[in-house]
Each structure stands twice: as structure tokens, then as C-alpha cells.
Design an enzyme around this catalytic site. Structure first.
Site, PDB file in Angstrom:
ATOM      1  N   VAL A 132       5.875   3.523   0.870  1.00 16.87           N
ATOM      2  CA  VAL A 132       5.180   2.313   1.107  1.00 16.87           C
ATOM      3  C   VAL A 132       4.924   2.028   2.560  1.00 16.87           C
ATOM      4  O   VAL A 132       5.802   2.115   3.360  1.00 16.87           O
ATOM      5  CB  VAL A 132       6.277   0.969   0.653  1.00 16.87           C
ATOM      6  CG1 VAL A 132       5.296  -0.259   1.066  1.00 16.87           C
ATOM      7  CG2 VAL A 132       6.556   0.934  -0.869  1.00 16.87           C
ATOM      8  N   GLY A 190      -8.848  -4.154  -5.882  1.00 14.61           N
ATOM      9  CA  GLY A 190     -10.292  -4.104  -5.477  1.00 14.61           C
ATOM     10  C   GLY A 190     -10.280  -4.784  -4.012  1.00 14.61           C
ATOM     11  O   GLY A 190     -11.438  -4.913  -3.574  1.00 14.61           O
ATOM     12  N   GLY A 224      -9.973  -2.720  -1.371  1.00 10.38           N
ATOM     13  CA  GLY A 224     -10.699  -1.840  -0.394  1.00 10.38           C
ATOM     14  C   GLY A 224     -12.257  -1.842  -0.574  1.00 10.38           C
ATOM     15  O   GLY A 224     -12.834  -2.214   0.443  1.00 10.38           O
ATOM     16  N   ARG A 225     -12.646  -1.851  -1.804  1.00  7.58           N
ATOM     17  CA  ARG A 225     -13.966  -2.137  -2.042  1.00  7.58           C
ATOM     18  C   ARG A 225     -14.621  -3.534  -1.476  1.00  7.58           C
ATOM     19  O   ARG A 225     -15.740  -3.653  -1.026  1.00  7.58           O
ATOM     20  CB  ARG A 225     -14.469  -1.872  -3.483  1.00  7.58           C
ATOM     21  CG  ARG A 225     -14.054  -2.999  -4.381  1.00  7.58           C
ATOM     22  CD  ARG A 225     -14.096  -2.316  -5.936  1.00  7.58           C
ATOM     23  NE  ARG A 225     -12.797  -1.630  -6.262  1.00  7.58           N
ATOM     24  CZ  ARG A 225     -12.545  -1.058  -7.200  1.00  7.58           C
ATOM     25  NH1 ARG A 225     -13.417  -1.092  -8.504  1.00  7.58           N
ATOM     26  NH2 ARG A 225     -11.464  -0.245  -7.624  1.00  7.58           N
ATOM     27  N   MET A 226     -13.838  -4.477  -1.791  1.00 11.34           N
ATOM     28  CA  MET A 226     -14.048  -5.768  -1.101  1.00 11.34           C
ATOM     29  C   MET A 226     -14.348  -5.962   0.366  1.00 11.34           C
ATOM     30  O   MET A 226     -15.263  -6.361   0.978  1.00 11.34           O
ATOM     31  CB  MET A 226     -13.141  -6.914  -1.843  1.00 11.34           C
ATOM     32  CG  MET A 226     -13.555  -7.487  -2.954  1.00 11.34           C
ATOM     33  SD  MET A 226     -15.169  -8.280  -3.158  1.00 11.34           S
ATOM     34  CE  MET A 226     -14.869  -9.555  -1.808  1.00 11.34           C
ATOM     35  N   VAL A 248       0.946  -1.202   0.021  1.00 12.44           N
ATOM     36  CA  VAL A 248       0.064  -0.193   0.069  1.00 12.44           C
ATOM     37  C   VAL A 248       0.836   1.122  -0.092  1.00 12.44           C
ATOM     38  O   VAL A 248       1.819   1.444   1.060  1.00 12.44           O
ATOM     39  CB  VAL A 248      -0.634   0.127   1.211  1.00 12.44           C
ATOM     40  CG1 VAL A 248      -1.800   1.225   1.165  1.00 12.44           C
ATOM     41  CG2 VAL A 248      -1.812  -1.164   1.163  1.00 12.44           C
ATOM     42  N   ILE A 249       0.739   2.215  -0.961  1.00 16.34           N
ATOM     43  CA  ILE A 249       1.540   3.221  -1.416  1.00 16.34           C
ATOM     44  C   ILE A 249       0.847   4.517  -0.992  1.00 16.34           C
ATOM     45  O   ILE A 249      -0.264   4.939  -1.496  1.00 16.34           O
ATOM     46  CB  ILE A 249       2.060   3.087  -2.748  1.00 16.34           C
ATOM     47  CG1 ILE A 249       2.985   1.947  -2.656  1.00 16.34           C
ATOM     48  CG2 ILE A 249       3.024   4.282  -3.132  1.00 16.34           C
ATOM     49  CD1 ILE A 249       3.573   1.538  -4.245  1.00 16.34           C
ATOM     50  N   HIS A 302      -4.777  -8.126   2.317  1.00 15.44           N
ATOM     51  CA  HIS A 302      -4.532  -7.408   0.790  1.00 15.44           C
ATOM     52  C   HIS A 302      -4.595  -8.572  -0.172  1.00 15.44           C
ATOM     53  O   HIS A 302      -3.529  -8.854  -1.017  1.00 15.44           O
ATOM     54  CB  HIS A 302      -3.495  -6.780   0.641  1.00 15.44           C
ATOM     55  CG  HIS A 302      -3.790  -5.417   0.104  1.00 15.44           C
ATOM     56  ND1 HIS A 302      -4.559  -4.527   0.942  1.00 15.44           N
ATOM     57  CD2 HIS A 302      -3.342  -4.639  -0.977  1.00 15.44           C
ATOM     58  CE1 HIS A 302      -4.767  -3.304   0.320  1.00 15.44           C
ATOM     59  NE2 HIS A 302      -4.153  -3.191  -0.977  1.00 15.44           N
ATOM     60  N   GLY A 356       1.704   8.255  -1.632  1.00 12.30           N
ATOM     61  CA  GLY A 356       2.693   9.336  -2.372  1.00 12.30           C
ATOM     62  C   GLY A 356       3.778   8.322  -2.766  1.00 12.30           C
ATOM     63  O   GLY A 356       3.581   7.545  -3.644  1.00 12.30           O
TER      64      GLY A 356
END
Length: 266
Positions: free
Chosen positions: A139, A187, A189-191, A133-134, A182, A136
């Protein structure tokens, strides 16, 4: 059936969390009584649009509620094809909402396949490579190696099937742990948000139509901060607290306003 597991995601139940659960339960009880069935279908449609817009906007989709409503009605919308596809997929996913079981891993994979159809090659399957997850250029989270994803998800589903935690807590813990693992190439986040709503919906069907995602979108910096704080503490309590505040705000704003009864003069 999910495998039995001794895995227990670390989460502390703090007094503020207990207080939030009590407040949410009280408002949900009141909302259940006050919901006007004659307005239910219209309200459900409005909230479904808000839910889809909120969850996709967090991921960078720029379509408005009006455009999403037009797509829902089968009308032509001029917008980037990918963003239109994301909306169509989300509409299809929420139409299937009632057919998925929160404890079935196969159902989660199917839901991902629906949500990400035509958007990525690995729709409906766990990722085969590493992801991070980045924010800017930095990480902020390196997810577990791809070879561990399947066993971690089995453990998580095993815990969900066995836990005695209140659904408000269990749904938030699942959401946090899901984002930490993760499991998909895209997808996640939406899941995670969809599956939390599904868990809440099993507790009370009203949650199928409560647009929690739109509030998360309005507070998305706090959303990511709560995820990071929970990772730093190795305890999902900060994320649980954040999600419960969003849920309380969502159910409170959804409570119908009741006009006082006026007794006519005799």
C-alpha cells in the site's frame, strides 16, 4: 458556487517549472496561429481517440485505437463488455466536455457518473469506505477517511475558484490533490486527468484536443513516481514538473509542420 476557503495546497514554484510554463505558452501560441481549420475536425477525432485510449489504458483497458474508433463509429467490437462500456462512457464524457464548469463540484460528480455508468454502483457519488493505492502487494497511499472526503473536495474547489496560479500550475495541483483525496470508489485516475484537461481547456480551447493522456500512458511509471515523490515531500512540485513536461511534449508534437514558401521563378 464553491465555498470560500483559506486552504492552500502546498506547492513550490521552482525555476524549472517557470521555464516549462514559458515554453508551453510559446508553443501553444504558435499552435493557435498555425492550426489549419480544414484539418481540425479530423485531427480532433484522431486526438480524441488517443486521449481515450491513453487514459483507459493506464487503468488496464486493452482496447486499441482501431477498436475505439470502431466503437465511436457505432460498429460492433468483439472485446470484454466492461472494456467496451469504459470506452462508451469516455466517449460520452468527452461529448459533454464543453458543458461542465471546472469550479462546480456538481459537474465533477456528474462527469464521474457519466464515466463510471454501468461499471460501479457508486457512480457520481463520493465513496463511503476507505481506499488505498496499491502497488503489487504494498500500500503506497492511504486516502483520507470517507467522512472527510466531502469537506476536502469543497476546500479544493474553493481554492481552485480563488487561486491566481497559472492554469498550467492550478490544473496540475488540482490533479495531484484530487488523486491524494481519492474521492471515489473507482475511476479516480481517469477523473483527475479529465478535470486537469478541463481546466487547461478553459485557458485555451486547444487542450480539448491535445492527447496529454496518451503521453502519460507512455510514461505511467514516472506518473506514479511523481505522485509518490509529491506525497513524500508534502509538496506537489514533483508532480507539477512531470505534468508540465508531458504537456510540453503533447503540444509540441501537435504543432503542425509548416512547409516553407517557395517563390516561383520569374
Amino acid at each position: 458556487m464553491p465555498t470560500q476557503s483559506t486552504y492552500h495546497p502546498p506547492h513550490t514554484i521552482t525555476p524549472p517549472i517557470v521555464n516549462l510554463i514559458a515554453q508551453i505558452s510559446e508553443v501553444v501560441g504558435r499552435l493557435t496561429v498555425l492550426t489549419d481549420n480544414s484539418k481540425e475536425l479530423r485531427l480532433r477525432r484522431i486526438n480524441r481517440v488517443r486521449t481515450i485510449r491513453g487514459s483507459l489504458a493506464i487503468e488496464g483497458n486493452n482496447l486499441s485505437e482501431e477498436q475505439i474508433t470502431a466503437i465511436l463509429d457505432g460498429k460492433r467490437v468483439i472485446a470484454p463488455p466492461r472494456e467496451i462500456q469504459e470506452v462508451r462512457n469516455a466517449i460520452a464524457a468527452y461529448e459533454r466536455f464543453g458543458s461542465w464548469s471546472v469550479e462546480r463540484e456538481a459537474d465533477l460528480l456528474e462527469a464521474h457518473s457519466v464515466l463510471m455508468s454501468g461499471l460501479i454502483d457508486e457512480a457520481g457519488v463520493y465513496r463511503h469506505s476507505g481506499v488505498g493505492v496499491i502497488a503489487g502487494e504494498r500500500v503506497i497511499h492511504m486516502a483520507p477517511p470517507a467522512k472527510r472526503v466531502s469537506i476536502l473536495m469543497q476546500d479544493l474547489f474553493g481554492w481552485l475558484a480563488a487561486t491566481d496560479d497559472h492554469p498550467l500550475i492550478a490544473s496540475s495541483v488540482f490533479h495531484y490533490e484530487f488523486e491524494s483525496i481519492h474521492p471515489f470508489a473507482d475511476g479516480n485516475g481517469r477523473m483527475g486527468r479529465l478535470w486537469q484537461t478541463l481546466i487547461l481547456n478553459r485557458w485555451n480551447p486547444l487542450f480539448a484536443d491535445i492527447p496529454v493522456e496518451s503521453l502519460i500512458y507512455e510514461h505511467q511509471e514516472e506518473y506514479y513516481d511523481a505522485l509518490q515523490q509529491s506525497t513524500d515531500k508534502a509538496d506537489s512540485a514533483p508532480f507539477i514538473g512531470f505534468m508540465l513536461r508531458m504537456i510540453l511534449d503533447a503540444v509540441s508534437s501537435a504543432t503542425p509542420q509548416v512547409s516553407p514558401q517557395v517563390t516561383p521563378p520569374s
